[in-house]
Design an enzyme around this catalytic site. Structure first.
Site, PDB file in Angstrom:
ATOM      1  N   LYS A 196       0.837  -1.203   0.000  1.00 40.91           N
ATOM      2  CA  LYS A 196       0.000   0.000   0.000  1.00 40.91           C
ATOM      3  C   LYS A 196       0.876   1.259   0.000  1.00 40.91           C
ATOM      4  O   LYS A 196       2.093   1.178   0.244  1.00 40.91           O
ATOM      5  CB  LYS A 196      -0.925  -0.049   1.228  1.00 40.91           C
ATOM      6  CG  LYS A 196      -1.951  -1.206   1.181  1.00 40.91           C
ATOM      7  CD  LYS A 196      -2.731  -1.295   2.489  1.00 40.91           C
ATOM      8  CE  LYS A 196      -3.791  -2.398   2.459  1.00 40.91           C
ATOM      9  NZ  LYS A 196      -4.446  -2.588   3.787  1.00 40.91           N
TER      10      LYS A 196
ATOM     11  N   TYR B 212     -12.453  -4.983  -2.721  1.00 38.55           N
ATOM     12  CA  TYR B 212     -12.987  -5.369  -1.412  1.00 38.55           C
ATOM     13  C   TYR B 212     -14.387  -5.968  -1.496  1.00 38.55           C
ATOM     14  O   TYR B 212     -14.838  -6.590  -0.535  1.00 38.55           O
ATOM     15  CB  TYR B 212     -12.948  -4.186  -0.446  1.00 38.55           C
ATOM     16  CG  TYR B 212     -11.553  -3.969   0.113  1.00 38.55           C
ATOM     17  CD1 TYR B 212     -10.988  -4.907   0.991  1.00 38.55           C
ATOM     18  CD2 TYR B 212     -10.778  -2.886  -0.253  1.00 38.55           C
ATOM     19  CE1 TYR B 212      -9.702  -4.749   1.492  1.00 38.55           C
ATOM     20  CE2 TYR B 212      -9.483  -2.707   0.250  1.00 38.55           C
ATOM     21  CZ  TYR B 212      -8.958  -3.641   1.114  1.00 38.55           C
ATOM     22  OH  TYR B 212      -7.688  -3.486   1.605  1.00 38.55           O
TER      23      TYR B 212
ATOM     24  N   ASN C 129      -1.463  -0.285   7.473  1.00 40.48           N
ATOM     25  CA  ASN C 129      -0.862  -1.592   7.775  1.00 40.48           C
ATOM     26  C   ASN C 129       0.002  -2.117   6.631  1.00 40.48           C
ATOM     27  O   ASN C 129       0.261  -3.310   6.534  1.00 40.48           O
ATOM     28  CB  ASN C 129      -1.944  -2.599   8.196  1.00 40.48           C
ATOM     29  CG  ASN C 129      -3.015  -2.788   7.141  1.00 40.48           C
ATOM     30  OD1 ASN C 129      -2.890  -2.281   6.015  1.00 40.48           O
ATOM     31  ND2 ASN C 129      -4.059  -3.519   7.471  1.00 40.48           N
TER      32      ASN C 129
ATOM     33  N   HIS D 129      -1.711  -5.466   1.714  1.00 40.09           N
ATOM     34  CA  HIS D 129      -2.874  -6.338   1.586  1.00 40.09           C
ATOM     35  C   HIS D 129      -2.358  -7.700   1.153  1.00 40.09           C
ATOM     36  O   HIS D 129      -1.481  -7.772   0.294  1.00 40.09           O
ATOM     37  CB  HIS D 129      -3.868  -5.837   0.521  1.00 40.09           C
ATOM     38  CG  HIS D 129      -4.795  -6.935   0.093  1.00 40.09           C
ATOM     39  ND1 HIS D 129      -5.874  -7.317   0.857  1.00 40.09           N
ATOM     40  CD2 HIS D 129      -4.742  -7.796  -0.955  1.00 40.09           C
ATOM     41  CE1 HIS D 129      -6.457  -8.361   0.275  1.00 40.09           C
ATOM     42  NE2 HIS D 129      -5.798  -8.666  -0.825  1.00 40.09           N
TER      43      HIS D 129
ATOM     44  N   GLU E 137      -8.857 -12.101  -6.833  1.00 40.89           N
ATOM     45  CA  GLU E 137      -8.080 -10.856  -6.801  1.00 40.89           C
ATOM     46  C   GLU E 137      -7.034 -10.826  -7.913  1.00 40.89           C
ATOM     47  O   GLU E 137      -6.810  -9.788  -8.529  1.00 40.89           O
ATOM     48  CB  GLU E 137      -7.411 -10.701  -5.424  1.00 40.89           C
ATOM     49  CG  GLU E 137      -8.430 -10.422  -4.328  1.00 40.89           C
ATOM     50  CD  GLU E 137      -7.854 -10.389  -2.923  1.00 40.89           C
ATOM     51  OE1 GLU E 137      -8.607 -10.103  -1.985  1.00 40.89           O
ATOM     52  OE2 GLU E 137      -6.652 -10.668  -2.755  1.00 40.89           O
TER      53      GLU E 137
HETATM   54  P1  GDP Z   1      -6.924  -8.170   5.841  1.00 37.40           P
HETATM   55  O1  GDP Z   1      -7.391  -9.322   5.035  1.00 37.40           O
HETATM   56  O2  GDP Z   1      -5.896  -8.516   6.880  1.00 37.40           O
HETATM   57  O3  GDP Z   1      -6.511  -6.960   5.024  1.00 37.40           O
HETATM   58  O4  GDP Z   1      -8.184  -7.687   6.689  1.00 37.40           O
HETATM   59  P2  GDP Z   1      -9.727  -7.598   6.257  1.00 37.40           P
HETATM   60  O5  GDP Z   1      -9.947  -8.140   4.879  1.00 37.40           O
HETATM   61  O6  GDP Z   1     -10.510  -8.147   7.383  1.00 37.40           O
HETATM   62  O7  GDP Z   1      -9.938  -6.036   6.262  1.00 37.40           O
HETATM   63  C1  GDP Z   1      -9.517  -5.222   5.210  1.00 37.40           C
HETATM   64  C2  GDP Z   1      -9.346  -3.819   5.725  1.00 37.40           C
HETATM   65  O8  GDP Z   1     -10.539  -3.385   6.389  1.00 37.40           O
HETATM   66  C3  GDP Z   1      -8.229  -3.661   6.762  1.00 37.40           C
HETATM   67  O9  GDP Z   1      -6.956  -3.468   6.165  1.00 37.40           O
HETATM   68  C4  GDP Z   1      -8.714  -2.462   7.536  1.00 37.40           C
HETATM   69  O10 GDP Z   1      -8.370  -1.269   6.866  1.00 37.40           O
HETATM   70  C5  GDP Z   1     -10.230  -2.600   7.514  1.00 37.40           C
HETATM   71  N1  GDP Z   1     -10.697  -3.263   8.740  1.00 37.40           N
HETATM   72  C6  GDP Z   1     -10.855  -4.586   8.970  1.00 37.40           C
HETATM   73  N2  GDP Z   1     -11.274  -4.815  10.228  1.00 37.40           N
HETATM   74  C7  GDP Z   1     -11.390  -3.603  10.821  1.00 37.40           C
HETATM   75  C8  GDP Z   1     -11.791  -3.162  12.132  1.00 37.40           C
HETATM   76  O11 GDP Z   1     -12.117  -3.943  13.037  1.00 37.40           O
HETATM   77  N3  GDP Z   1     -11.793  -1.802  12.358  1.00 37.40           N
HETATM   78  C9  GDP Z   1     -11.421  -0.903  11.384  1.00 37.40           C
HETATM   79  N4  GDP Z   1     -11.431   0.378  11.674  1.00 37.40           N
HETATM   80  N5  GDP Z   1     -11.056  -1.294  10.153  1.00 37.40           N
HETATM   81  C10 GDP Z   1     -11.029  -2.607   9.856  1.00 37.40           C
HETATM   82 MG    MG Z   2      -8.960  -9.488   3.700  1.00 37.32          MG
END
Ligand code: GDP
Ligand code: MG
Length: 203
Positions: free
Chosen positions: A16, A56, A158, A161, A172
């Protein structure tokens, strides 16, 4: 996937904009490369809000699941979530993600090798940097949290992705890469990683 060898598993990674700005491109690639994975697709670009939304929402359940997870995260910390409606919460998260991921150049990569999806997730670390293990990329290089990012109304920074499942990875990769941008080739080290017999080492 069942009829394919595990070494053919592929996963999709985005470095990112904060990862690029932190000069971590080489560090990230080094970690995935050193474990034995093979880079089969690589490009740099500035992406669009539309692509981020498509990415997403490839999983039609992502909006609901992420909303529920976010609500649960608030409650676990004894805090009141901004809404009890998972979709309303994820709408806000998605808008923040669009601003974040389109804010600068990103690196898009496809990595291939045994259990590529799980291995890359392990090296990458948990989504929220505050709880990513030490030794993972997020645990070692970034210190953000949902508390901080939610208060500021932005996405959690973070760095990466990485696809969560094999099915997610396949969708994806199709979204971000054309078939002819992915290269089928052999790495010499694959013989040591995957061949049944290690013949030919001793002279
Ligand atoms: P990843 O697969 O580890 O990227 O996580 P996810 O697919 O669950 O979530 C994608 C993105 O959504 C993350 O990089 C965060 O920016 C956001 N996100 C996910 N869970 C949370 C949460 O509990 N709180 C907030 N604020 N953002 C979240
Ligand atoms: Mg994810």
């Amino acid at each position: 996937m069942a009829d394919k060898h595990h070494k053919e598993e592929r996963t999709f990674v985005i470095i990112k904009p904060d990862g690029v700005q932190r000069s971590l491109i080489g560090e990230v690639i080094k970690r995935y490369e050193k474990i034995g994975l093979k880079l089969v697709g690589l490009k740099m670009g500035v992406t669009t809000p539309d692509m981020v939304e498509k990415h997403y929402t490839l999983d039609p359940e992502w909006m609901r699941k992420t909303g529920e997870k976010t609500i649960a995260n608030y409650k676990k910390k004894g805090q009141e979530p901004p809404s009890e409606d998972p979709l309303e919460i994820t709408k806000v998260v998605l808008e923040s993600l669009k601003r974040y991921i389109t804010s600068g150049p990103v690196i898009m990569m496809v990595w291939q090798g045994a259990h590529a999806v799980g291995i890359v997730r392990k090296l990458t670390g948990a989504t929220e940097p505050l709880s990513s293990d030490v030794g993972t990329i997020r645990g070692d290089f970034v210190l953000d949290s949902y508390v901080m990012s939610d208060v500021a109304g932005r996405a959690v920074r973070n760095i990466l992705h990485a696809s969560g499942t094999v099915e997610e990875a396949e969708d994806e990769i199709k979204l971000w890469f054309k078939e002819d941008e992915l290269i089928n080739y052999r790495l010499i080290q694959e013989a040591i990683l995957y061949d049944v017999d290690l013949d030919g080492i001793l002279e």
